[in-house]
Design a protein around this motif. Sequence first.
Motif, PDB file in Angstrom:
ATOM      1  N   LEU A 133       0.929  -1.063  -0.154  1.00 56.19           N
ATOM      2  CA  LEU A 133       0.127   0.001   0.108  1.00 56.19           C
ATOM      3  C   LEU A 133       0.880   1.101  -0.151  1.00 56.19           C
ATOM      4  CD1 LEU A 133      -2.800   1.421   0.281  1.00 56.19           C
ATOM      5  CD2 LEU A 133      -2.572   0.990   2.665  1.00 56.19           C
ATOM      6  N   PHE A 134       0.956   2.072  -0.960  1.00 57.73           N
ATOM      7  CA  PHE A 134       1.287   3.287  -1.066  1.00 57.73           C
ATOM      8  C   PHE A 134       0.673   4.490  -0.884  1.00 57.73           C
ATOM      9  CE2 PHE A 134       3.090   6.522  -3.954  1.00 57.73           C
ATOM     10  CZ  PHE A 134       4.323   6.788  -3.549  1.00 57.73           C
ATOM     11  N   VAL A 135       1.247   5.279   0.038  1.00 58.01           N
ATOM     12  CA  VAL A 135       0.513   6.590   0.132  1.00 58.01           C
ATOM     13  C   VAL A 135       1.645   7.666  -0.141  1.00 58.01           C
ATOM     14  CG1 VAL A 135      -0.526   8.032   1.926  1.00 58.01           C
ATOM     15  CG2 VAL A 135      -0.496   5.559   2.300  1.00 58.01           C
ATOM     16  N   GLU A 177       1.484  17.348   3.897  1.00 57.24           N
ATOM     17  CA  GLU A 177       2.458  16.344   4.366  1.00 57.24           C
ATOM     18  C   GLU A 177       1.820  15.395   5.626  1.00 57.24           C
ATOM     19  OE1 GLU A 177       6.417  17.433   4.219  1.00 57.24           O
ATOM     20  OE2 GLU A 177       6.511  17.863   2.192  1.00 57.24           O
ATOM     21  N   GLN A 178       1.577  16.562   6.545  1.00 57.01           N
ATOM     22  CA  GLN A 178       1.062  16.107   7.668  1.00 57.01           C
ATOM     23  C   GLN A 178      -0.232  15.576   7.630  1.00 57.01           C
ATOM     24  OE1 GLN A 178       0.752  19.437  10.219  1.00 57.01           O
ATOM     25  NE2 GLN A 178       2.987  19.640  10.319  1.00 57.01           N
ATOM     26  N   GLU A 179      -1.089  15.751   6.942  1.00 58.15           N
ATOM     27  CA  GLU A 179      -2.443  14.983   6.349  1.00 58.15           C
ATOM     28  C   GLU A 179      -2.108  13.641   5.859  1.00 58.15           C
ATOM     29  OE1 GLU A 179      -4.876  17.475   4.219  1.00 58.15           O
ATOM     30  OE2 GLU A 179      -4.888  19.045   5.458  1.00 58.15           O
ATOM     31  N   ALA A 215      -1.627   7.868   6.343  1.00 61.46           N
ATOM     32  CA  ALA A 215      -0.895   6.521   6.254  1.00 61.46           C
ATOM     33  C   ALA A 215      -1.075   5.694   7.740  1.00 61.46           C
ATOM     34  CB  ALA A 215       0.398   6.851   5.994  1.00 61.46           C
ATOM     35  N   ASP A 216      -0.999   6.385   8.915  1.00 64.57           N
ATOM     36  CA  ASP A 216      -1.082   5.530  10.054  1.00 64.57           C
ATOM     37  C   ASP A 216      -2.693   5.048  10.050  1.00 64.57           C
ATOM     38  OD1 ASP A 216       1.491   6.137  10.981  1.00 64.57           O
ATOM     39  OD2 ASP A 216       0.852   8.173  11.586  1.00 64.57           O
ATOM     40  N   THR A 217      -3.655   5.749   9.596  1.00 63.61           N
ATOM     41  CA  THR A 217      -4.909   5.385   9.592  1.00 63.61           C
ATOM     42  C   THR A 217      -5.186   4.002   8.851  1.00 63.61           C
ATOM     43  OG1 THR A 217      -5.676   7.729  10.282  1.00 63.61           O
ATOM     44  CG2 THR A 217      -7.411   5.978   9.469  1.00 63.61           C
ATOM     45  N   LEU A 218      -4.748   4.362   7.544  1.00 68.38           N
ATOM     46  CA  LEU A 218      -4.724   3.022   6.703  1.00 68.38           C
ATOM     47  C   LEU A 218      -4.224   1.795   6.814  1.00 68.38           C
ATOM     48  CD1 LEU A 218      -4.390   5.005   3.109  1.00 68.38           C
ATOM     49  CD2 LEU A 218      -6.763   4.294   4.133  1.00 68.38           C
ATOM     50  N   ARG A 219      -2.985   2.108   7.808  1.00 69.12           N
ATOM     51  CA  ARG A 219      -2.209   0.947   8.305  1.00 69.12           C
ATOM     52  C   ARG A 219      -2.947   0.177   9.477  1.00 69.12           C
ATOM     53  NH1 ARG A 219      -0.545  -1.937  12.822  1.00 69.12           N
ATOM     54  NH2 ARG A 219       1.167  -3.415  11.959  1.00 69.12           N
ATOM     55  N   ASP A 277       9.724   7.199   3.533  1.00 70.20           N
ATOM     56  CA  ASP A 277      11.018   7.877   3.137  1.00 70.20           C
ATOM     57  C   ASP A 277      10.788   8.924   1.930  1.00 70.20           C
ATOM     58  OD1 ASP A 277      10.216   6.761   0.593  1.00 70.20           O
ATOM     59  OD2 ASP A 277      11.612   4.857   0.764  1.00 70.20           O
ATOM     60  N   ASN A 278      11.871   9.506   1.203  1.00 69.52           N
ATOM     61  CA  ASN A 278      11.331  10.763   0.353  1.00 69.52           C
ATOM     62  C   ASN A 278      10.227  10.442  -0.559  1.00 69.52           C
ATOM     63  OD1 ASN A 278      13.284  12.104   1.739  1.00 69.52           O
ATOM     64  ND2 ASN A 278      14.918  11.571   0.357  1.00 69.52           N
ATOM     65  N   GLY A 279      10.106   8.991  -0.987  1.00 69.16           N
ATOM     66  CA  GLY A 279       9.053   8.709  -1.963  1.00 69.16           C
ATOM     67  C   GLY A 279       7.508   8.928  -1.576  1.00 69.16           C
ATOM     68  N   GLY A 280       7.434   8.504  -0.111  1.00 70.31           N
ATOM     69  CA  GLY A 280       6.183   8.509   0.473  1.00 70.31           C
ATOM     70  C   GLY A 280       6.206   7.412   1.443  1.00 70.31           C
ATOM     71  N   HIS A 281       4.970   6.752   1.913  1.00 71.18           N
ATOM     72  CA  HIS A 281       4.850   6.107   2.931  1.00 71.18           C
ATOM     73  C   HIS A 281       4.325   4.524   2.329  1.00 71.18           C
ATOM     74  CE1 HIS A 281       4.816   9.548   5.288  1.00 71.18           C
ATOM     75  NE2 HIS A 281       3.630  10.310   4.355  1.00 71.18           N
ATOM     76  N   TYR A 282       4.747   3.623   3.068  1.00 69.27           N
ATOM     77  CA  TYR A 282       4.738   2.134   2.507  1.00 69.27           C
ATOM     78  C   TYR A 282       4.192   1.288   3.592  1.00 69.27           C
ATOM     79  CZ  TYR A 282       7.509   4.051  -1.339  1.00 69.27           C
ATOM     80  OH  TYR A 282       8.133   5.004  -2.349  1.00 69.27           O
ATOM     81  N   ILE A 283       3.333   0.503   3.336  1.00 65.90           N
ATOM     82  CA  ILE A 283       2.575  -0.488   4.090  1.00 65.90           C
ATOM     83  C   ILE A 283       2.594  -1.744   3.438  1.00 65.90           C
ATOM     84  CG2 ILE A 283       0.775  -1.041   5.433  1.00 65.90           C
ATOM     85  CD1 ILE A 283      -0.104   2.007   5.414  1.00 65.90           C
ATOM     86  N   TYR A 284       3.260  -2.819   3.934  1.00 66.88           N
ATOM     87  CA  TYR A 284       3.320  -4.029   3.279  1.00 66.88           C
ATOM     88  C   TYR A 284       2.573  -5.117   4.155  1.00 66.88           C
ATOM     89  CZ  TYR A 284       7.523  -2.305   0.746  1.00 66.88           C
ATOM     90  OH  TYR A 284       8.257  -1.583  -0.198  1.00 66.88           O
ATOM     91  N   LYS A 285       2.055  -6.247   3.420  1.00 65.34           N
ATOM     92  CA  LYS A 285       1.363  -7.335   3.908  1.00 65.34           C
ATOM     93  C   LYS A 285       2.096  -8.508   3.326  1.00 65.34           C
ATOM     94  CE  LYS A 285      -2.836 -10.131   4.244  1.00 65.34           C
ATOM     95  NZ  LYS A 285      -4.050  -9.920   3.945  1.00 65.34           N
ATOM     96  N   VAL A 286       2.478  -9.499   4.200  1.00 64.76           N
ATOM     97  CA  VAL A 286       3.453 -10.689   3.583  1.00 64.76           C
ATOM     98  C   VAL A 286       2.287 -11.783   3.513  1.00 64.76           C
ATOM     99  CG1 VAL A 286       4.930 -12.657   4.123  1.00 64.76           C
ATOM    100  CG2 VAL A 286       5.212 -10.358   5.048  1.00 64.76           C
ATOM    101  N   VAL A 287       2.042 -12.065   2.115  1.00 67.89           N
ATOM    102  CA  VAL A 287       0.786 -12.958   1.714  1.00 67.89           C
ATOM    103  C   VAL A 287       1.528 -14.490   1.835  1.00 67.89           C
ATOM    104  CG1 VAL A 287      -0.618 -13.686  -0.222  1.00 67.89           C
ATOM    105  CG2 VAL A 287       0.179 -11.287   0.041  1.00 67.89           C
TER     106      VAL A 287
END
Length: 408
Positions: A191-193, A233-235, A240-244, A304-314
């Motif tokens: 998931l990319f934010v 950026e703060q929003e 990202a925290d909420t989606l996680r 990181d500089n690109g954005g926020h990332y959330i991973y799920k190990v399938v």
Amino acid sequence: MRKSWLLCVFLGTLAWGQAQPEAAPAQASPAAPPSAAKAPEAPKEVPENAVVLTIKGVCPAAPKPAAASRTGAAKTAAAPAKKPADCKTEITRAEFEKIANGLSPNVTPQLKRQLEQALPRFMAMSEAAKAKGLDKSPRYQQTLKIAKMQILTSELQRSVQEEADKVSDAEISDYYKKNPEAYEQFSLDRLFVPRNKQPEAEEKRDAKEPEKLTDEQQKAKEAAEKAKQEQGEQEMTKLADTLRERAAAGEDFVKLQKEAFEASGTKVDNPTVNLPKVRRTGLPPAHAAVFDLKAGEISAVISDNGGHYIYKVVSREILPLDQVKEEIHNKLKSERMKEMMDKYTNSFQAVPNEAYFGPPGPAGPPGRMGLGQGAPPRTRPNLNQPPQAPPQNTPQPPANQPPPSKPN
């Protein structure tokens, strides 16, 4: 496999001098229709003792004359021998392939044809050079000295490669058992934010029609834009925290990804969240913590500089030994080659006299001569450098992929 530098010398002679005229092609019978022409047949197997190349005008090497009589008779200078009318050199298949194997371990049809064209000229011109006594000149002797060093260096390198290639199945199996994490494969959802919000349509339209502002107005505008960007950026960080949290609760990644893009103003109809299967080197180092998760677990937000990332190990699995056997073989071979080559390249130290050579040039990739660094000075003949170690056909894991601004 890469051809030897000696082949370059042979082939270079083709461009020197006038090419031999080709024989006029045989004219087909006008009575034979085009459809009657037969397709070329595959070349038949030629016996090793069969002559494959005849060079007229070049005589085979004559045996050395017997030692002069010790009776004390006066020695007379022998007159230059004349070529007989039927002077020719015949080369059999075994002799030709021996020459070709000296140029390259892999004798391809293209190499054979190139050598067939270059060898007669090389033999004829070298015999002419000997007749002029050029093989006795100091320049030839120095050139030969350098050529011998290059050939021996290339032979040492080939010997190292052959020795390093002797990796046993037991060594491969042992390495596989000791490094299971290197051959673990993961299926991931991501998931990319985006880090920032996209400019709104009105802002883009205003940017096309800039107004002249005073210095104070320009500073105020820049400060307002910066404050708005920081707020955005703060929003997005909070989102990202909420989606996680929602992802950890089991919500669908595709649905969450659409919401992330809509909130940032990114227009993608069908965002992709399923990544291709990766190994531990398949993600940036900052994302490596994902590989410590169990199947079904959700990672923390990685920013990181690109954005926020959330991973799920399938899922995660260890690749079977048969699937990675060649990879391990080539890895161990490469490590052995480096260790063996380092023994030679670190066995000496060169100290140049800068008063003669001048100060060192700008830093750059060093030249290579066989196993060592730095090529010898070029002599008049085109003595190309011997080949470097051939690239290994090692199946490598996926290269590190920098985090994209938008997932595919």
